[in-house]
Write a protein that holds these residues in place. Structure first.
Motif, PDB file in Angstrom:
ATOM      1  N   TYR A  84     -28.600  -0.901   8.103  1.00 20.61           N
ATOM      2  CA  TYR A  84     -28.313  -1.554   9.386  1.00 20.61           C
ATOM      3  C   TYR A  84     -29.242  -2.730   9.636  1.00 20.61           C
ATOM      4  O   TYR A  84     -28.815  -3.788  10.134  1.00 20.61           O
ATOM      5  N   PHE A 113     -24.933  -3.196  20.022  1.00 24.12           N
ATOM      6  CA  PHE A 113     -26.318  -2.854  19.759  1.00 24.12           C
ATOM      7  C   PHE A 113     -27.208  -3.553  20.781  1.00 24.12           C
ATOM      8  O   PHE A 113     -26.979  -4.718  21.132  1.00 24.12           O
ATOM      9  N   TYR A 125     -33.794   1.544  21.144  1.00 26.62           N
ATOM     10  CA  TYR A 125     -32.527   0.868  20.872  1.00 26.62           C
ATOM     11  C   TYR A 125     -31.396   1.644  21.532  1.00 26.62           C
ATOM     12  O   TYR A 125     -31.480   2.867  21.718  1.00 26.62           O
ATOM     13  N   GLY A 127     -26.988   2.102  21.450  1.00 23.99           N
ATOM     14  CA  GLY A 127     -25.721   1.827  20.783  1.00 23.99           C
ATOM     15  C   GLY A 127     -24.588   2.299  21.673  1.00 23.99           C
ATOM     16  O   GLY A 127     -24.645   3.401  22.230  1.00 23.99           O
TER      17      GLY A 127
END
Length: 416
Positions: A84, A113, A125, A127
């Motif tokens: 990724y 993202f 992070y 998603g």
């Protein structure tokens, strides 16, 4: 089987501001992620900076490999993370704005993202998994609002770094932790706490005040001692100390242990310290050392090396009928003493535990050396015990150690 999602909500930017900043009042990360799941109508994933799952909504498998792997193992293998990063993070900028991708690794399940960060570091992070749903015109702008709210929620938490380390420490201790999560925890703790280590275990008790104090303690200890991280495991506050020397504990390091143990002793508990070690894969065994040491005394701080070998005999006592392992002479001596008001049991006990040192034995018993010699001679005469022979001496020593732990409850085996 992959779950399909049909979006029921086409949220607008004003609605995003209202919803996400209203949820901020709850000061709860899970609530924020759940609100995003309800707002977008799509699965939401939040990880820390090491791609370890913090929260997922809905909290169930969806048939999507990345989602299901994180739900099951809490962490991704390094090779997947690298795929990724290579696909999406080749930009020279240190941080990125939320973006949508339906190509490369995201071809099977398009997603947005996003990154939570300050000016100096990354904190996590997000998603947003679209599956078959289309990207709507305001989705990226609404995602930025969601990220802004998460940033406001996460960055002021000065203890967040400590909390993340605490989670990694618990992952290494737990037998049920997946190999991927253990590998991540090992890498993370090794990088932030290099060098040699020691574990402190502090049984916390079962009262409400002790439990409340424990949760306070695991956040306070890393704030006071930068080379320490704490968690709660198996009814104990477990503290890992790093950056220690390699040649035994220095006076300064012992002072740090004493300070932490004194702080924890406010709730009338004892803390045990393991041997020094350098490999974090030994953490579980070192915890056992520290835990056994903590149970060996009422002192605020005790080192495993100072109570060894008592923990060996404590472990035996916990699993077997100890009387089956005692030398027959012990019962004979006890019975004779009870009938004749003699002290032959105590005499042979101290003589064995001092490794047949006559001066030390006489001093502990507060008798003259000649009196000791007379008693030892009577024991030989009355009971025909060859206690000077190596094999019998070892059997008697082990028997008196077991007796001291099992019957007397003494980590010094009743020597003094």
């Amino acid at each position: 089987m992959t779950v399909r999602f049909q979006r029921q909500n086409e949220g607008t930017v004003p609605e995003a501001y209202h919803i996400f900043f209203e949820v901020l009042k709850e000061d709860n990360i899970d609530a924020m992620v759940k609100a995003a799941w309800e707002f977008f109508g799509l699965p939401i994933l939040l990880t820390d900076e090491n791609y370890k799952s913090i929260c997922q909504y809905p909290p169930r498998k969806l048939g999507q490999p990345i989602w299901d792997a994180l739900l099951e193992n809490t962490a991704l293998p390094l090779d997947v993370i690298q795929i990724y990063n290579d696909a999406y993070l080749k930009d020279s900028e240190p941080y990125y704005k939320p973006f949508y991708s339906n190509e490369g690794p995201s071809e099977d399940c398009p997603r947005i993202f996003g990154e939570i960060h300050s000016q100096s570091r990354i904190y996590g992070y997000i998603g947003i998994f679209f599956f078959d749903s289309p990207l709507l015109p305001q989705d990226l702008e609404c995602t930025q609002i969601f990220l802004d709210a998460l940033t406001m929620l996460m960055l002021p938490r000065h203890g967040r770094e400590g909390a993340s380390r605490s989670s990694y420490l618990k992952d290494l201790l737990e037998e049920s932790t997946s190999p991927e999560a253990k590998a991540l925890a090992l890498r993370s703790l090794t990088s932030c706490l290099p060098g040699s280590y020691a574990v402190m275990a502090t049984p916390i008790g079962s009262t409400a005040s002790q439990q409340s104090f424990a949760f306070l303690a695991i956040s306070k200890i890393p704030m006071r001692h930068r080379c320490a991280v704490s968690t709660i495991y198996q009814g104990c506050i477990v503290t890992l100390f790093g950056r220690l020397g390699k040649e035994g504990f220095s006076p300064q390091e012992r002072e740090v242990f004493q300070q932490v143990a004194t702080f924890l002793s406010q709730t009338h508990v004892s803390s045990g310290i393991s041997h020094l070690f350098s490999d974090l894969t030994e953490l579980s065994g070192r915890f056992q050392q520290a835990h056994m040491a903590s149970l060996a005394t009422n002192e605020p701080c005790v080192f495993f090396q100072d109570v060894f070998p008592a923990p060996i005999f404590e472990a035996v006592c916990a699993h077997v009928n100890v009387n089956m392992f005692l030398h027959s002479a012990l019962d004979q001596l006890l019975a004779y003493d009870a009938t004749n008001q003699t002290e032959y049991f105590r005499t042979l006990q101290v003589y064995s535990l001092t490794l047949h040192n006559k001066e030390s034995t006489a001093q502990i018993l507060c008798i003259h050396r000649n009196t000791l010699l007379y008693r030892l001679g009577k024991i030989t005469e009355l009971f025909q015990i060859p206690f000077e022979e190596p094999r019998t001496a070892l059997a008697l020593l082990n028997s008196f150690q077991l007796y001291g732990i099992n019957t007397l409850g003494r980590s010094d085996f009743g020597l003094y």
